[in-house]
Enzyme design. Structure first.
Site, PDB file in Angstrom:
ATOM      1  N   ASP A   1       2.655   0.266 -14.662  1.00  0.00           N
ATOM      2  CA  ASP A   1       4.235  -1.080 -13.824  1.00  0.00           C
ATOM      3  C   ASP A   1       3.769  -1.903 -14.386  1.00  0.00           C
ATOM      4  O   ASP A   1       4.867  -2.355 -14.488  1.00  0.00           O
ATOM      5  CB  ASP A   1       3.004  -1.102 -12.549  1.00  0.00           C
ATOM      6  CG  ASP A   1       2.307   0.243 -11.624  1.00  0.00           C
ATOM      7  OD1 ASP A   1       2.527   1.613 -12.118  1.00  0.00           O
ATOM      8  OD2 ASP A   1       1.334   0.734 -10.814  1.00  0.00           O
TER       9      ASP A   1
ATOM     10  N   ALA B   1       3.186  -6.889  -9.395  1.00  0.00           N
ATOM     11  CA  ALA B   1       4.755  -7.442  -9.654  1.00  0.00           C
ATOM     12  C   ALA B   1       4.263  -9.400  -9.183  1.00  0.00           C
ATOM     13  O   ALA B   1       4.443  -9.767 -10.191  1.00  0.00           O
ATOM     14  CB  ALA B   1       5.266  -7.302  -8.113  1.00  0.00           C
TER      15      ALA B   1
ATOM     16  N   GLN C   1       0.485  -1.122   0.098  1.00  0.00           N
ATOM     17  CA  GLN C   1      -0.031   0.332  -0.133  1.00  0.00           C
ATOM     18  C   GLN C   1       0.613   0.906   0.112  1.00  0.00           C
ATOM     19  O   GLN C   1       0.520   2.533   0.490  1.00  0.00           O
ATOM     20  CB  GLN C   1      -0.887   0.191   0.623  1.00  0.00           C
ATOM     21  CG  GLN C   1      -2.091  -1.086   1.103  1.00  0.00           C
ATOM     22  CD  GLN C   1      -2.837  -1.308   2.403  1.00  0.00           C
ATOM     23  OE1 GLN C   1      -3.217  -0.506   3.415  1.00  0.00           O
ATOM     24  NE2 GLN C   1      -3.862  -1.879   1.829  1.00  0.00           N
TER      25      GLN C   1
ATOM     26  N   GLY D   1       2.694  -3.515  -6.160  1.00  0.00           N
ATOM     27  CA  GLY D   1       3.399  -4.926  -5.432  1.00  0.00           C
ATOM     28  C   GLY D   1       2.490  -6.517  -6.115  1.00  0.00           C
ATOM     29  O   GLY D   1       2.166  -7.468  -6.203  1.00  0.00           O
TER      30      GLY D   1
END
Length: 599
Positions: free
Chosen positions: A418, A373, A365, A370
């Site tokens: 991302d 990924a 957060q 994350g």
């Protein structure tokens, strides 16, 4: 003239438990807990549900196959169907069944069957007799039945007889009520059973006797659980099994410029960093595993705990981490990967399954990507395991598909940045021009030399709030055509263009100024309430110590660089900044870039 088509109706609607099912409910060891409530026809026989063996044999002999389930077991058969490409709409929920005749009337009424039918149970295990020697059993010119202790196992009836049965009863017993009508129908069908009994016997073909409702769990374990092992082993002989566990990492990223315009057809520059990562481990099933095709998600004890040391621990974990576990990321990724391969005729052999789990040290957060990924690591792992190449799924397309996992499957608000940087690695300049995106399904991506960058540092909140709220209001204003937001996103994009020029000219001071400008525009566009007090404090501390800083993602962290002062002053400023940040509960570290070898 009889119809030439044939329909198979698999009756699995009884609400009465079989002996096996009752025995399983009396067992509380972990081996059997997973089978509580599972219908007997879906218990594993040599690694596959009993029904799977039967359906594999029968599906090419019938034009249509229906399963009549009940309100209790419908979800079990629905889940089974998903593993064998059985049409979900052909699983019918009869509610709480009041008998086979009513169930057959139900399926006939709902699906309007206009063909000869064959009626069977869900727990028949096909034998060599059915496979090879008695194909005439499926001849639509004859009725047939196989009985075990007076329970029908396989029964075929011509369409005209079924169609005419109600008319016949109405003719011979016009005053019969519904209950009498059903009893007459049962009597007539029973007579047909007796007249059509096959010469096959349970003694000659004992595999058929698995349908006996009185078979116990012990009998299943002794006789039935592995009775198709020869068939199972023959399937495995021609397949080369992978044996070694596999590991795949995907790394955290920092958005260096232009974000959040990646979600608004803008331009961004992003860097993959090796400081934090998510790793997926895949353990292939062995050829002699009884459930060799199975896919198992193993829980991560920290990220996805399924076991807690106490009730207090469960409550504490729930308060800190909430309920959104990472298992859903793995499951959704597998779905999108499989469906994409299937739709685009990319061959993958699913004969060998695996166990999989993930672990991650990417702070939660704080906007370091994350979740993506974890998905990217698994996507790369699945490509490796199934032999899917970049020619079949390009890195550009991979990024778009990973975004699809989050956005379409899981409803996670996200942009492409991302997923692009986690696909390509290193330092990437991204242009999300709308027309190009709509034509190609992805943006223009240019890998830049990581060596062009100045030194970078990262600070983040040790105990963050949810970072997923940052884009909400602005996104809707953009979709509504708000010119202020449109102009801001174009300005973010221009910062990215200027930043690329600065790097190419080794103008690190100009690059630092653009980082500050990027944050100032973000603050102006979103407002302090959305940016958040802790984020503003990190930026304030960075600027007090002669550093330029901005968000690397959606909030909760900052990426920073010095403003170009001499080495001695820089070292002093960074040391003081570190102490100031850490004294207020922030984490501070130097960034190390991560470059993939994608060739």
């Amino acid at each position: 003239m009889s119809p030439t088509k044939k329909t198979l109706v698999i009756v699995a609607s009884s609400t009465k438990e079989t002996q096996i099912e009752r025995d399983i409910k009396d067992r509380y060891d972990s081996k059997f807990l997973r089978y509580r409530g599972v219908p007997k026809g879906l218990l594993p026989i040599s690694g596959r549900p009993a029904l799977s063996w039967w359906y594999e044999h029968a599906q090419d002999k019938f034009d249509c196959v229906y399963i009549i389930s009940n309100a209790y077991n419908f979800k079990h058969f629905e889940r089974w169907a998903s593993g064998v490409n059985f049409p979900r709409e052909n699983i019918l929920n009869s509610g709480l069944s009041t008998g086979i005749l009513q169930d057959l009337a139900f399926v006939h009424r709902v699906k309007r069957i206009q063909s000869d039918i064959v009626i069977t149970g869900a727990d028949i295990i096909p034998t060599e007799a059915i496979h090879n020697n008695h194909s005439e059993l499926f001849d639509n010119k004859r009725n047939f039945i196989k009985t075990i202790d007076d329970n029908p196992a396989i029964f075929g009836m011509a369409f005209e007889l079924l169609q005419g049965l109600d008319d016949y009863i109405e003719k011979v017993a016009p005053t019969a009520d519904a209950d009498q009508h059903s009893r007459l129908k049962l009597y007539i069908i029973t007579k047909a059973f007796n007249a059509s009994v096959s010469k096959l016997s349970a003694d000659d073909y004992p595999m058929l006797s698995y349908v006996d409702a009185s078979i116990s769990l012990q009998s299943y374990l002794d006789t039935w659980q592995f009775c198709k092992d020869d068939d199972f082993n023959n399937r495995c002989k021609s397949f080369k099994f992978q044996t070694e566990p596999l590991h795949m990492r995907a790394y955290a990223r920092v958005g260096l410029m232009g974000n959040p315009s990646d979600g608004f057809y803008g331009k961004t520059m992003s860097l993959l960093i090796s400081n934090f990562w998510a790793e997926v481990t895949l353990i292939p099933n062995h050829a002699d595993d009884q459930e060799v095709e199975a896919i198992t998600i193993l829980p991560n004890p920290v990220s996805d705990p399924h076991k807690f040391s106490s009730l207090e621990c469960l409550v504490g974990v729930s308060q800190i981490d909430g309920y959104e576990t990472g298992d859903r990321l793995l499951q959704a990724c597998c779905k999108v990967f499989y469906l994409h391969c299937k739709k685009n005729n990319i061959p993958i052999n699913t004969r060998q399954g695996f166990r999989m789990m993930f672990e991650t040290n990417i702070p939660r957060q704080v906007g370091l990507a994350g979740s993506s990924a974890i998905i990217t690591a698994l996507w790369k792992m699945l490509s490796l395991f199934y032999g899917v190449t970049q020619e079949q799924i390009s890195l550009e397309l991979q990024a778009s598909l990973v975004l699809k996992v989050e956005w379409e499957e899981l409803g996670i608000a996200a942009g492409l940045q991302d997923r692009v940087i986690q696909a390509f690695g290193g330092l990437v300049y991204m242009d999300f021009d709308r027309e190009y995106m709509e034509e190609h399904g992805h943006g223009r991506y240019e890998s830049l030399d990581v060596g062009l960058l100045p030194k970078l540092w990262l600070a983040y909140v040790a105990d963050p709030d949810d970072s997923g709220k940052v884009h909400s209001a602005v996104k809707q204003r953009f979709l509504n055509g708000d010119q202020e937001i449109i102009d801001a996103m174009q300005k973010f994009a221009s910062f990215t263009e200027q930043a690329r020029t600065c790097l190419q000219k080794k103008n690190h001071k100009g690059f630092a100024q653009l980082m500050s400008n990027n944050f100032d525009l973000r603050r102006q566009t979103y407002g302090d309430a959305v940016v958040g007090a802790s984020n503003l404090r990190m930026i304030e501390l960075a600027r007090q110590h002669n550093c330029a800083a901005k968000f690397p993602g959606s909030g909760g962290a900052i990426v920073l660089t010095t403003n170009g002062q001499d080495a001695e002053t820089e070292a002093k400023d960074l040391l003081q900044l570190r102490r100031a940040l850490e004294s207020e509960g922030f984490v501070f570290l130097e960034i190390t870039p991560m470059v993939y070898d994608n060739h």
